[in-house]
Write a protein that holds these residues in place. Structure first.
Motif, PDB file in Angstrom:
ATOM      1  N   SER A   1      52.470  -2.240  31.977  1.00  0.00           N
ATOM      2  CA  SER A   1      51.842  -2.147  33.907  1.00  0.00           C
ATOM      3  C   SER A   1      50.832  -1.147  33.390  1.00  0.00           C
ATOM      4  O   SER A   1      49.615  -0.634  34.603  1.00  0.00           O
ATOM      5  N   VAL A   2      51.156   0.115  33.376  1.00  0.00           N
ATOM      6  CA  VAL A   2      50.796   1.245  33.399  1.00  0.00           C
ATOM      7  C   VAL A   2      49.923   2.118  32.653  1.00  0.00           C
ATOM      8  O   VAL A   2      48.078   1.935  33.111  1.00  0.00           O
ATOM      9  N   ARG A   3      49.766   1.596  31.290  1.00  0.00           N
ATOM     10  CA  ARG A   3      48.603   1.412  31.054  1.00  0.00           C
ATOM     11  C   ARG A   3      47.352   0.214  31.133  1.00  0.00           C
ATOM     12  O   ARG A   3      46.374   0.951  31.311  1.00  0.00           O
ATOM     13  N   MET A   7      43.460   2.022  32.224  1.00  0.00           N
ATOM     14  CA  MET A   7      42.331   1.570  31.638  1.00  0.00           C
ATOM     15  C   MET A   7      41.541   0.290  33.293  1.00  0.00           C
ATOM     16  O   MET A   7      40.730  -0.073  32.625  1.00  0.00           O
ATOM     17  N   GLY A   8      42.017   0.712  34.453  1.00  0.00           N
ATOM     18  CA  GLY A   8      40.911  -0.281  35.155  1.00  0.00           C
ATOM     19  C   GLY A   8      41.813  -1.716  35.943  1.00  0.00           C
ATOM     20  O   GLY A   8      41.073  -2.057  36.055  1.00  0.00           O
ATOM     21  N   LYS A   9      42.433  -2.650  34.452  1.00  0.00           N
ATOM     22  CA  LYS A   9      42.699  -3.896  34.778  1.00  0.00           C
ATOM     23  C   LYS A   9      44.188  -4.035  35.538  1.00  0.00           C
ATOM     24  O   LYS A   9      44.699  -2.973  35.563  1.00  0.00           O
ATOM     25  N   ALA A  10      44.055  -5.175  35.980  1.00  0.00           N
ATOM     26  CA  ALA A  10      44.899  -5.667  37.145  1.00  0.00           C
ATOM     27  C   ALA A  10      46.380  -5.958  36.106  1.00  0.00           C
ATOM     28  O   ALA A  10      46.497  -6.026  34.954  1.00  0.00           O
ATOM     29  N   PRO A  11      47.316  -5.141  36.196  1.00  0.00           N
ATOM     30  CA  PRO A  11      48.707  -4.932  35.964  1.00  0.00           C
ATOM     31  C   PRO A  11      48.814  -6.117  35.814  1.00  0.00           C
ATOM     32  O   PRO A  11      49.714  -7.159  36.650  1.00  0.00           O
ATOM     33  N   GLY A  12      49.971  -6.531  34.381  1.00  0.00           N
ATOM     34  CA  GLY A  12      51.131  -7.380  34.529  1.00  0.00           C
ATOM     35  C   GLY A  12      51.828  -7.802  35.152  1.00  0.00           C
ATOM     36  O   GLY A  12      52.524  -6.924  36.053  1.00  0.00           O
ATOM     37  N   ASP A  13      53.249  -7.835  33.988  1.00  0.00           N
ATOM     38  CA  ASP A  13      54.835  -7.744  34.834  1.00  0.00           C
ATOM     39  C   ASP A  13      54.756  -6.503  34.042  1.00  0.00           C
ATOM     40  O   ASP A  13      54.978  -5.553  34.007  1.00  0.00           O
ATOM     41  N   THR A  14      55.193  -5.458  35.312  1.00  0.00           N
ATOM     42  CA  THR A  14      56.137  -4.665  35.806  1.00  0.00           C
ATOM     43  C   THR A  14      57.274  -4.332  35.314  1.00  0.00           C
ATOM     44  O   THR A  14      58.311  -5.158  36.114  1.00  0.00           O
ATOM     45  N   ASP A  15      57.810  -2.730  34.260  1.00  0.00           N
ATOM     46  CA  ASP A  15      59.149  -2.578  34.059  1.00  0.00           C
ATOM     47  C   ASP A  15      59.259  -1.012  34.947  1.00  0.00           C
ATOM     48  O   ASP A  15      58.227  -0.189  35.056  1.00  0.00           O
ATOM     49  N   ILE A  16      60.579  -1.611  35.429  1.00  0.00           N
ATOM     50  CA  ILE A  16      61.201  -0.282  36.412  1.00  0.00           C
ATOM     51  C   ILE A  16      62.745   0.540  35.559  1.00  0.00           C
ATOM     52  O   ILE A  16      63.036  -0.339  35.117  1.00  0.00           O
ATOM     53  N   THR A  17      61.965   2.345  35.380  1.00  0.00           N
ATOM     54  CA  THR A  17      63.324   2.726  34.895  1.00  0.00           C
ATOM     55  C   THR A  17      63.734   3.576  35.223  1.00  0.00           C
ATOM     56  O   THR A  17      63.451   4.653  35.951  1.00  0.00           O
ATOM     57  N   THR A  18      64.990   3.840  35.288  1.00  0.00           N
ATOM     58  CA  THR A  18      65.772   4.394  36.657  1.00  0.00           C
ATOM     59  C   THR A  18      66.784   5.475  35.671  1.00  0.00           C
ATOM     60  O   THR A  18      67.446   5.099  34.460  1.00  0.00           O
ATOM     61  N   ASN A  19      67.105   7.180  36.341  1.00  0.00           N
ATOM     62  CA  ASN A  19      68.030   7.475  36.000  1.00  0.00           C
ATOM     63  C   ASN A  19      69.704   7.404  36.191  1.00  0.00           C
ATOM     64  O   ASN A  19      70.747   7.837  36.004  1.00  0.00           O
ATOM     65  N   ALA A  20      69.370   6.076  37.253  1.00  0.00           N
ATOM     66  CA  ALA A  20      70.913   4.873  37.911  1.00  0.00           C
ATOM     67  C   ALA A  20      71.381   4.579  36.855  1.00  0.00           C
ATOM     68  O   ALA A  20      71.185   3.737  36.538  1.00  0.00           O
ATOM     69  N   LEU A  21      72.679   4.600  37.122  1.00  0.00           N
ATOM     70  CA  LEU A  21      73.427   3.789  36.465  1.00  0.00           C
ATOM     71  C   LEU A  21      73.294   2.354  36.369  1.00  0.00           C
ATOM     72  O   LEU A  21      72.815   1.980  37.912  1.00  0.00           O
ATOM     73  N   PRO A  22      73.405   0.482  36.166  1.00  0.00           N
ATOM     74  CA  PRO A  22      73.626  -0.876  36.088  1.00  0.00           C
ATOM     75  C   PRO A  22      74.050  -0.257  37.601  1.00  0.00           C
ATOM     76  O   PRO A  22      73.474  -0.716  38.772  1.00  0.00           O
ATOM     77  N   PHE A  88      54.906   2.089  20.822  1.00  0.00           N
ATOM     78  CA  PHE A  88      53.080   2.572  20.804  1.00  0.00           C
ATOM     79  C   PHE A  88      53.271   4.055  22.319  1.00  0.00           C
ATOM     80  O   PHE A  88      53.299   3.274  23.588  1.00  0.00           O
ATOM     81  N   THR A  89      51.892   4.711  22.042  1.00  0.00           N
ATOM     82  CA  THR A  89      52.155   6.275  22.982  1.00  0.00           C
ATOM     83  C   THR A  89      51.530   5.287  24.415  1.00  0.00           C
ATOM     84  O   THR A  89      51.714   5.507  25.463  1.00  0.00           O
ATOM     85  N   VAL A  90      50.811   4.200  24.524  1.00  0.00           N
ATOM     86  CA  VAL A  90      49.892   3.852  25.250  1.00  0.00           C
ATOM     87  C   VAL A  90      51.149   3.467  26.524  1.00  0.00           C
ATOM     88  O   VAL A  90      50.567   2.586  27.421  1.00  0.00           O
ATOM     89  N   ASN A  91      52.771   2.364  25.679  1.00  0.00           N
ATOM     90  CA  ASN A  91      52.918   1.733  26.356  1.00  0.00           C
ATOM     91  C   ASN A  91      54.496   2.664  26.297  1.00  0.00           C
ATOM     92  O   ASN A  91      55.091   1.864  27.397  1.00  0.00           O
ATOM     93  N   ALA A  92      54.135   4.319  26.757  1.00  0.00           N
ATOM     94  CA  ALA A  92      54.840   5.028  26.408  1.00  0.00           C
ATOM     95  C   ALA A  92      54.919   6.233  27.995  1.00  0.00           C
ATOM     96  O   ALA A  92      55.028   7.254  28.363  1.00  0.00           O
ATOM     97  N   LEU A  93      53.699   5.155  28.965  1.00  0.00           N
ATOM     98  CA  LEU A  93      53.576   5.820  29.932  1.00  0.00           C
ATOM     99  C   LEU A  93      54.249   5.643  30.939  1.00  0.00           C
ATOM    100  O   LEU A  93      54.391   4.028  31.331  1.00  0.00           O
ATOM    101  N   CYS A  94      54.904   6.376  32.068  1.00  0.00           N
ATOM    102  CA  CYS A  94      55.145   6.681  33.281  1.00  0.00           C
ATOM    103  C   CYS A  94      54.218   6.297  34.491  1.00  0.00           C
ATOM    104  O   CYS A  94      53.676   7.677  34.641  1.00  0.00           O
ATOM    105  N   MET A  95      55.494   5.749  35.670  1.00  0.00           N
ATOM    106  CA  MET A  95      54.333   6.333  36.666  1.00  0.00           C
ATOM    107  C   MET A  95      54.977   5.864  37.970  1.00  0.00           C
ATOM    108  O   MET A  95      55.966   4.927  37.491  1.00  0.00           O
ATOM    109  N   ASP A  96      54.932   7.682  39.043  1.00  0.00           N
ATOM    110  CA  ASP A  96      56.393   7.439  40.006  1.00  0.00           C
ATOM    111  C   ASP A  96      55.886   6.697  40.809  1.00  0.00           C
ATOM    112  O   ASP A  96      54.559   6.662  40.893  1.00  0.00           O
TER     113      ASP A  96
END
Length: 418
Positions: A1-3, A7-22, A88-96
């Motif tokens: 979704s960040v990619r 690129m100016g596109k509507a994002p699809g599914d969004t995954d969230i990553t965190t340092n919080a444990l499950p 891939f690098t284009v999929n290794a982008l994060c947005m806070d």
């Protein structure tokens, strides 16, 4: 979704990553519906306003013995360690939450350069999960990005591993790739990779058709057809497979002219075999194989001919078939073989038949099995024979679709049987 956002596109599914444990994530969202979908891998799914959000703890991974899932994961509080395992690098982008982008592996630069590049060692990335090879091809097909040289070399080196991936995963990637605007280019550039999961692609390359109606080899012609059919999956797949049987049916006559007698049947058989191996849903497999089988079958440009075609294919499939036939024609030698007017006439005839609600199926027939029972026909195979005969008479214009007329003819069939 960040990619996509970058690129100016509507994002699809969004995954969230965190340092919080499950367990910490569960606590934070204790007032929401939480599904413990993948606690072993650190993933918790939270439903917010009815929409699922996957939240995964930063992690590092062990070996991929099954070529899909890591044998074990280790949670970490270091985001970069988590990003190092991405494909891939284009999929290794994060947005806070403030919209600031974290780019630790050059993904933004690769988006600017329109490049697909593995994070870290591409040989290792593809060995972990060979599906990433097809994902690279899919991104090439859908985004138009070039696959970076080292990444491409590693993909070709590891392409044999695709055979070890579940067919369903391969099919999912194929469906997404084939509708991509750049798939015709992919077909030319990465045919060695595609041939592993779509056997027969390589045989089309450079195959001289030795016929004045064809100015391209089979693969280039196929690319032209794929490029010009509408971006609908069954059509794109049928365009890809429609001539795949040509190399197996090639003959040359005494004048040196090439022919491909029965190539539609061979192409349909190969299509069915490929889609069966990929475990495609039966309905999709049948539709695509059907389009391939009839892609070069002539339709009589008369009301009767079009009603027969409607009966055989149904309206939606017939219109789809016409789109394939039209683009197939335009991918040949236009100077010798332009049938645009013919297809225009067929489409107009279809429109007229549909507008006047012409009968071309049993469901539209003015009589049914119950009506036949009323005149003494007991339920039996003979019932079906009568109905199908009546339908053909209506389609051919020999009987009106009128209940009384149809029942009168049915009575003559009953007498003949007696």
């Amino acid at each position: 979704s960040v990619r996509d956002i970058v690129m100016g596109k509507a994002p699809g599914d969004t995954d969230i990553t965190t340092n919080a444990l499950p367990r910490q994530t569960e606590k934070v969202f204790r007032n929401f519906k939480v599904v413990k979908t993948g606690l072993k891998h650190g993933t918790v799914t939270v439903f917010i306003e009815g929409e699922p959000a996957e939240i995964t703890t930063y992690r590092t991974e062990g070996k991929y013995t099954d070529l899909r899932h890591p044998d074990n994961v280790t949670f970490t509080r270091n985001l970069n360690l988590d990003l190092q395992r991405r494909d891939f690098t284009v999929n290794a982008l994060c947005m806070d939450k403030n919209g600031d982008i974290v780019d630790l592996h050059g993904g933004m630069a690769d988006i600017d350069k329109r490049i697909i590049r593995c994070v870290g060692d591409p040989e290792k990335r593809f060995a972990e999960d060979p599906l990433r090879i097809l994902r690279a091809v899919r991104f090439r097909a859908t985004l138009g990005f070039e696959i970076e040289e080292n990444t491409c070399r590693a993909a070709e080196n590891k392409v044999y591993l695709i055979e070890k991936i579940s067919r369903e995963r391969v099919y999912s990637e194929f469906k997404k790739a084939v509708v991509g605007a750049y798939f015709p280019t992919v077909l030319e550039q990465y045919r060695n990779i595609l041939d592993v999961c779509l056997p027969g692609v390589l045989a089309m390359k450079g195959f001289d058709q030795k016929n004045q109606h064809h100015i391209y080899d089979v693969l280039t012609h196929t690319s032209k057809v794929i490029e010009n059919v509408p971006p609908v999956y069954p059509l794109k797949a049928a365009a890809l497979f429609h001539d795949i049987g040509k190399p197996k049916t090639f003959t040359v006559d005494e004048k040196g002219t090439g022919h491909f007698y029965g190539h539609n049947k061979v192409s349909a058989r190969i299509t069915n075999e490929i889609l069966t191996k990929l475990k495609a849903p039966g309905e999709e497999k049948d539709l695509i194989s059907h389009l391939v089988l009839y892609h070069d079958t002539a339709i009589e440009p008369t009301e009767k001919g079009v009603r027969r075609a409607l009966n055989k294919h149904g309206e939606n499939v017939l219109r789809m078939l016409l789109r394939l036939k039209r683009r197939d024609n335009l991918g040949q030698n236009y100077r010798f073989y332009n049938h645009s007017r013919y297809y225009d006439e067929i489409e107009q005839l279809i429109d007229r038949q549909i507008a006047k609600e012409a009968c071309f199926s049993l469901g539209q027939l003015a009589v049914n099995g119950r009506n036949l029972q009323e005149i003494g026909v007991k339920p039996s195979p003979f019932t079906g024979k009568i109905l199908n005969t009546l339908l053909q008479k209506v389609i051919d214009g020999e009987l009106p679709n009128d209940k009384q007329s149809l029942l009168e003819f049915a009575k003559t069939m009953i007498k003949q049987k007696e």
